[in-house]
Structure formats: structure tokens, C-alpha cells
Write a protein that holds these residues in place. Structure first.
Motif, mmCIF file in Angstrom:
data_model
loop_
_atom_site.group_PDB
_atom_site.id
_atom_site.type_symbol
_atom_site.label_atom_id
_atom_site.label_comp_id
_atom_site.label_asym_id
_atom_site.label_seq_id
_atom_site.Cartn_x
_atom_site.Cartn_y
_atom_site.Cartn_z
ATOM 1 N N PHE A 196 21.086 -74.144 -12.481
ATOM 2 C CA PHE A 196 21.265 -74.207 -13.933
ATOM 3 C C PHE A 196 19.960 -74.022 -14.695
ATOM 4 C CE2 PHE A 196 24.523 -76.910 -11.939
ATOM 5 C CZ PHE A 196 25.677 -76.327 -12.440
ATOM 6 N N THR A 197 18.886 -73.660 -14.010
ATOM 7 C CA THR A 197 17.566 -73.631 -14.643
ATOM 8 C C THR A 197 17.022 -72.217 -14.830
ATOM 9 O OG1 THR A 197 16.504 -73.937 -12.483
ATOM 10 C CG2 THR A 197 16.960 -75.922 -13.777
ATOM 11 N N ASP A 198 17.916 -71.245 -15.025
ATOM 12 C CA ASP A 198 17.492 -69.853 -15.155
ATOM 13 C C ASP A 198 17.329 -69.418 -16.611
ATOM 14 O OD1 ASP A 198 20.118 -69.911 -15.910
ATOM 15 O OD2 ASP A 198 20.810 -68.348 -14.537
ATOM 16 N N GLY A 199 17.347 -70.380 -17.551
ATOM 17 C CA GLY A 199 17.165 -70.049 -18.950
ATOM 18 C C GLY A 199 18.414 -69.559 -19.651
ATOM 19 N N LYS A 200 19.564 -69.709 -18.997
ATOM 20 C CA LYS A 200 20.830 -69.273 -19.579
ATOM 21 C C LYS A 200 21.812 -70.450 -19.648
ATOM 22 C CE LYS A 200 20.339 -64.715 -17.418
ATOM 23 N NZ LYS A 200 20.953 -63.740 -16.469
ATOM 24 N N PRO A 201 22.770 -70.405 -20.572
ATOM 25 C CA PRO A 201 23.831 -71.420 -20.566
ATOM 26 C C PRO A 201 24.856 -71.100 -19.487
ATOM 27 C CG PRO A 201 24.151 -69.909 -22.399
ATOM 28 C CD PRO A 201 22.871 -69.494 -21.728
ATOM 29 N N HIS A 202 25.411 -72.151 -18.888
ATOM 30 C CA HIS A 202 26.367 -71.975 -17.801
ATOM 31 C C HIS A 202 27.690 -72.650 -18.139
ATOM 32 C CE1 HIS A 202 23.463 -70.443 -14.743
ATOM 33 N NE2 HIS A 202 22.612 -71.002 -15.590
ATOM 34 N N THR A 203 28.768 -72.028 -17.717
ATOM 35 C CA THR A 203 30.114 -72.569 -17.918
ATOM 36 C C THR A 203 30.507 -73.430 -16.731
ATOM 37 O OG1 THR A 203 30.776 -70.608 -19.166
ATOM 38 C CG2 THR A 203 32.531 -72.006 -18.306
ATOM 39 N N VAL A 204 30.997 -74.636 -16.989
ATOM 40 C CA VAL A 204 31.571 -75.495 -15.953
ATOM 41 C C VAL A 204 32.907 -76.020 -16.473
ATOM 42 C CG1 VAL A 204 31.363 -77.657 -14.668
ATOM 43 C CG2 VAL A 204 29.358 -76.201 -14.977
ATOM 44 N N HIS A 205 33.961 -75.817 -15.700
ATOM 45 C CA HIS A 205 35.266 -76.364 -16.046
ATOM 46 C C HIS A 205 35.420 -77.695 -15.318
ATOM 47 C CE1 HIS A 205 36.782 -72.770 -18.118
ATOM 48 N NE2 HIS A 205 36.097 -72.083 -17.206
ATOM 49 N N ALA A 206 35.468 -78.776 -16.075
ATOM 50 C CA ALA A 206 35.551 -80.110 -15.480
ATOM 51 C C ALA A 206 36.208 -81.070 -16.469
ATOM 52 C CB ALA A 206 34.167 -80.624 -15.093
ATOM 53 N N PHE A 207 36.864 -82.097 -15.935
ATOM 54 C CA PHE A 207 37.467 -83.156 -16.748
ATOM 55 C C PHE A 207 38.460 -82.586 -17.766
ATOM 56 C CE2 PHE A 207 32.899 -84.312 -16.026
ATOM 57 C CZ PHE A 207 33.137 -85.074 -14.891
ATOM 58 N N GLY A 208 39.164 -81.518 -17.379
ATOM 59 C CA GLY A 208 40.198 -80.950 -18.240
ATOM 60 C C GLY A 208 39.679 -80.148 -19.406
ATOM 61 N N GLN A 209 38.399 -79.769 -19.396
ATOM 62 C CA GLN A 209 37.849 -79.008 -20.498
ATOM 63 C C GLN A 209 36.731 -78.104 -20.017
ATOM 64 O OE1 GLN A 209 36.741 -82.966 -22.218
ATOM 65 N NE2 GLN A 209 34.969 -81.824 -22.972
ATOM 66 N N LYS A 210 36.203 -77.309 -20.955
ATOM 67 C CA LYS A 210 35.086 -76.432 -20.633
ATOM 68 C C LYS A 210 33.799 -77.080 -21.113
ATOM 69 C CE LYS A 210 35.339 -71.911 -21.172
ATOM 70 N NZ LYS A 210 35.347 -70.556 -21.811
ATOM 71 N N LEU A 211 32.781 -77.073 -20.237
ATOM 72 C CA LEU A 211 31.481 -77.631 -20.557
ATOM 73 C C LEU A 211 30.434 -76.524 -20.539
ATOM 74 C CD1 LEU A 211 31.555 -80.785 -18.222
ATOM 75 C CD2 LEU A 211 32.384 -80.600 -20.584
ATOM 76 N N VAL A 212 29.322 -76.765 -21.239
ATOM 77 C CA VAL A 212 28.175 -75.882 -21.168
ATOM 78 C C VAL A 212 26.999 -76.663 -20.596
ATOM 79 C CG1 VAL A 212 27.529 -76.384 -23.582
ATOM 80 C CG2 VAL A 212 26.602 -74.351 -22.446
ATOM 81 N N VAL A 213 26.288 -76.060 -19.649
ATOM 82 C CA VAL A 213 25.137 -76.678 -19.006
ATOM 83 C C VAL A 213 23.938 -75.749 -19.189
ATOM 84 C CG1 VAL A 213 24.199 -77.637 -16.870
ATOM 85 C CG2 VAL A 213 26.679 -77.685 -17.266
ATOM 86 N N TRP A 214 22.818 -76.313 -19.629
ATOM 87 C CA TRP A 214 21.603 -75.507 -19.759
ATOM 88 C C TRP A 214 20.377 -76.397 -19.604
ATOM 89 C CZ3 TRP A 214 23.616 -77.913 -23.927
ATOM 90 C CH2 TRP A 214 22.735 -78.426 -24.880
ATOM 91 N N ALA A 215 19.245 -75.747 -19.383
ATOM 92 C CA ALA A 215 17.983 -76.467 -19.216
ATOM 93 C C ALA A 215 17.143 -76.337 -20.473
ATOM 94 C CB ALA A 215 17.218 -75.911 -18.021
ATOM 95 N N SER A 216 16.613 -77.476 -20.948
ATOM 96 C CA SER A 216 15.647 -77.462 -22.043
ATOM 97 C C SER A 216 14.335 -76.876 -21.551
ATOM 98 C CB SER A 216 15.429 -78.884 -22.573
ATOM 99 O OG SER A 216 16.624 -79.428 -23.087
ATOM 100 N N ALA A 217 13.403 -76.682 -22.467
ATOM 101 C CA ALA A 217 12.116 -76.070 -22.118
ATOM 102 C C ALA A 217 11.373 -76.860 -21.058
ATOM 103 C CB ALA A 217 11.272 -75.909 -23.372
ATOM 104 N N ASP A 218 11.545 -78.190 -21.045
ATOM 105 C CA ASP A 218 10.845 -79.022 -20.065
ATOM 106 C C ASP A 218 11.617 -79.160 -18.750
ATOM 107 O OD1 ASP A 218 12.939 -80.646 -20.785
ATOM 108 O OD2 ASP A 218 11.710 -82.369 -21.371
ATOM 109 N N GLY A 219 12.730 -78.459 -18.612
ATOM 110 C CA GLY A 219 13.519 -78.504 -17.384
ATOM 111 C C GLY A 219 14.648 -79.505 -17.390
#
Length: 385
Positions: free
Chosen positions: A33-56
């Protein structure tokens, strides 16, 4: 003569739970998840977005922008924030809108759902609680030996989505000794369970099966497996750490097997598992290769489980024999994660211990192995005739 209806054991199954388990859930390797892009995760019955801040730091939000419903996981990462692809609203990891490039000010109620995260041992965890409470200090994921040591291999990691089954199916395996013989071709000689608090432990010892032909039995020169010792504990509803030692004729190999999952919907979940292995001196420089081969072998075992889950019935009243293990006690322990914190009862968390008497199953399995070997030898002789 037909069986009378009142003599038939009826399978009972309530509807699937309408909520998802409270606890830490592993989403996988943090580095994914640390490639500088937002990632889609389907969990808990919904869609989530995962991304890394500048500090990781890794962040997890509800994926849908509270402005006009844009999908944040299709947007971009701007500094510490994720930007919506629809109108470029910027959202921080705490769920607050951090800026709107074309607006004078951010609306006071510009908040979205944020999930607490934990980065540990190269893994990303997200906390889910239907009541919206933060994780208690007493509910933790233990540090994993070897995860940050150069004396151990790096993670070998695998993931598979399973549709048509609730994640309770995999948790049931904690007490199911017999399936290790019939599904995974193991030979358990000792099997014990301990439940206490938010932890459920399985202690298993076993010997190798002579009727299961592996490459080392075919003159490959590989060391011969003598057996294994496993101490596997669920820490919460979905993350198991298995301290797994394989005993070979040239020495022991210590490893850590992670068995974890997160729910996608009521009847689907993502199963993940990972392997770390100690670089034992007798392995030389082959530790990474051995770990990879072990992962592939374990992958076969999980696929065998998946095939069972895809075709079995959900059953709330399993018909058990003495050697089946404490299925009902395990499910009572598991129930604590599906009720409000105030409704957790002592019988869900009080210490419970149970050791299965392996005398009868071991005798039956030894006979079955001898019969299998006799059939294999007969088939080999017929083939060479």
C-alpha cells in the motif's frame, strides 16, 4: 423402510450475522500500500480506500467522498491526503476534509468514516467496531518473532477471496483435529485447546504420514520429515499466529505461519496466509527456497479447505462425537466479537482448556495408513509387471 421424520437429525442454521466482528483485521503486507497510490479494499460490507501519507503512515477511510459520492480509491494521493477524482476534495487519514481547492472554506461537518490502523511486523491492520469505539489497550496483536530479523526469511504471502462462505468456517478449524488427517494429510498425535479472553489457542503435535508420498520419499535427497509441533493462537476474531516447527531427520526448522482473514460481506471473505522461516544453519543458503516451497505446500492445504467450504452447509447444531473437540465452546468464545462490548458474558472469555484423547483416532489412522501403503505397493507391482 423409510426413516421416521422424528428420528432424523435436522440441520439448523440461523441467518448470517448482520454485523462484522469487532477486532483487528489484517489487510496484508504493508508494503503493498506504499506505492504513492490509493488502493481499493472491499471489507466489512463496504468499499475502503487505503493510502500512505508522506511519512509512510497508512490510512483507511470509507472510499466514498461525502461531497458528491466520488470514489476516493480512484483518486490520487496529494501529500498526506487522498484527493477525490470528482471535485478534488482532499481527505486526511483522520477522516477530516483538509481542503477544497476551489472553495473559501471547508464545511464544518466535512467528516467521513476513518478506521484506526496498526503497522507492525510489515503488516497492516485495521480496527473494526460496529459501535465505533477505539481499540482497548488490552486488545493487541503480539510481535512476531523473526519479522524484523535478518536471521529469518522475508514474508512469503498469499491471498485468496472466498465467496459463498462465512468466515466462521475457518475459525472452526481451531478445534477440528480430525480434518487435519482427512483434508490435510497430517497425523495429529496430541491436540489441545485453550480459550481465554480474546485468544483461542490450538496446540498440536504430529508425525509424518508414510502413505503420503512427497519428493523426499522418492529419492530426491531432500531431508525426511519426521513430524511437526504447532502452537497456533487467534488473537481476536481473525488473526492467527502459528509457531510451527518441522522436525526433519537432519534437524528442526522453525517457522511462523500467519493465518488471517477479513470479511468482505456476510458470505464472503479474503483469506490470507504468510510464512516466515528461521535460517537454520543446516539449511545453508536455501532458507528462502525452503520457505517458498513450504508456502506452496500450505497453499495446497488451504485450497483443500476452500473446496470443502464452497460445498458444505452452514450448521449451527453440529452432531459431535467425543473426539471432535470443543466446537460449541469455541463458538461461544467467538460470539464475543459479534455482540456489543457491554454484552460480552464471562462464559465467552473465561479460561477453558480441553485435550482430546487421541488413542482411538491414532489407532484407526495407523490402520488406514497401513492399508493405503499396501494398496500403493500392490499398484506399483502391477505397474512394473
Amino acid at each position: 423402510m423409510a426413516t421416521a421424520p422424528h428420528d432424523v437429525r435436522t440441520i439448523e442454521a440461523d441467518s448470517l450475522p448482520g454485523r462484522f466482528a469487532r477486532g483487528w483485521h489484517c489487510l496484508g503486507l504493508a508494503r503493498e500500500f506504499t506505492d504513492g497510490k490509493p488502493h481499493t479494499v472491499h471489507a466489512f460490507g463496504q468499499k475502503l480506500v487505503v493510502w500512505a501519507s508522506a511519512d509512510g503512515t497508512l490510512n483507511v477511510l470509507d472510499a466514498y467522498c461525502r461531497h458528491m459520492g466520488g470514489d476516493l480509491s480512484r483518486g490520487t494521493v496529494e501529500g498526506d491526503d487522498v484527493a477525490c477524482p470528482f471535485h478534488n476534495w482532499r481527505w486526511g487519514g483522520d477522516g477530516r476534509c483538509r481542503g477544497i481547492p476551489y472553495a473559501r472554506r471547508v464545511p464544518l461537518r466535512a467528516r467521513t468514516a476513518a478506521y484506526p490502523t496498526l503497522q507492525q511486523d510489515g503488516l497492516l491492520f485495521v480496527w473494526n467496531d460496529p459501535e465505533g469505539n477505539p481499540p482497548p489497550e488490552s486488545v493487541t496483536i503480539p510481535r512476531i518473532e523473526g519479522a524484523t530479523s535478518d536471521r529469518w526469511t522475508d514474508w512469503s504471502w498469499y491471498s485468496i477471496r472466498i465467496d459463498g462462505a462465512n468466515c466462521r468456517e475457518i475459525v472452526d478449524n481451531v478445534v477440528d483435529m480430525a480434518h487435519f488427517f482427512y483434508v490435510h494429510y497430517s497425523f495429529p498425535t496430541y491436540f489441545e485447546n485453550i480459550f481465554e479472553g480474546h485468544t483461542a489457542t490450538q496446540i498440536m503435535k504430529g508425525v509424518a504420514r508414510e502413505d503420503v508420498r512427497r519428493p523426499q520419499a522418492e529419492g530426491s535427497g531432500a531431508p525426511k520429515v519426521l513430524g511437526q509441533t504447532s502452537v497456533a493462537s487467534y488473537h481476536g476474531p481473525s488473526f492467527m499466529i502459528d509457531e510451527l516447527t518441522y522436525h526433519y531427520d537432519d534437524g528442526d526448522v522453525r517457522s511462523v505461519l500467519i493465518n488471517c482473514h477479513y470479511p468482505v460481506s456476510e458470505d464472503s471473505f479474503v483469506l490470507q496466509y504468510g510464512i516466515l522461516m528461521e535460517k537454520a544453519p543446516h539449511l545453508g543458503g536455501a532458507a528462502e527456497e525452503v520457505a517458498e516451497k513450504m508456502g506452496e505446500f500450505i497453499k495446497i492445504g488451504f485450497e483443500q479447505d476452500v473446496e470443502i467450504w464452497k460445498h458444505k452447509a452452514r450448521i449451527d447444531n453440529p452432531l459431535l462425537c467425543e473426539e471432535d473437540g470443543p466446537v460449541y465452546q469455541l463458538r461461544r468464545w467467538y460470539e464475543q466479537f459479534y455482540v456489543d462490548a457491554a454484552e460480552v458474558r464471562p462464559e465467552m472469555t473465561d479460561r477453558f482448556e480441553f485435550e482430546i484423547d487421541t488413542t482411538k483416532p491414532n489407532a484407526a489412522w495407523r490402520t488406514e495408513i497401513e492399508q493405503n501403503i499396501a494398496r500403493q505397493d500392490a499398484a506399483a507391482q502391477d505397474g512394473s509387471a
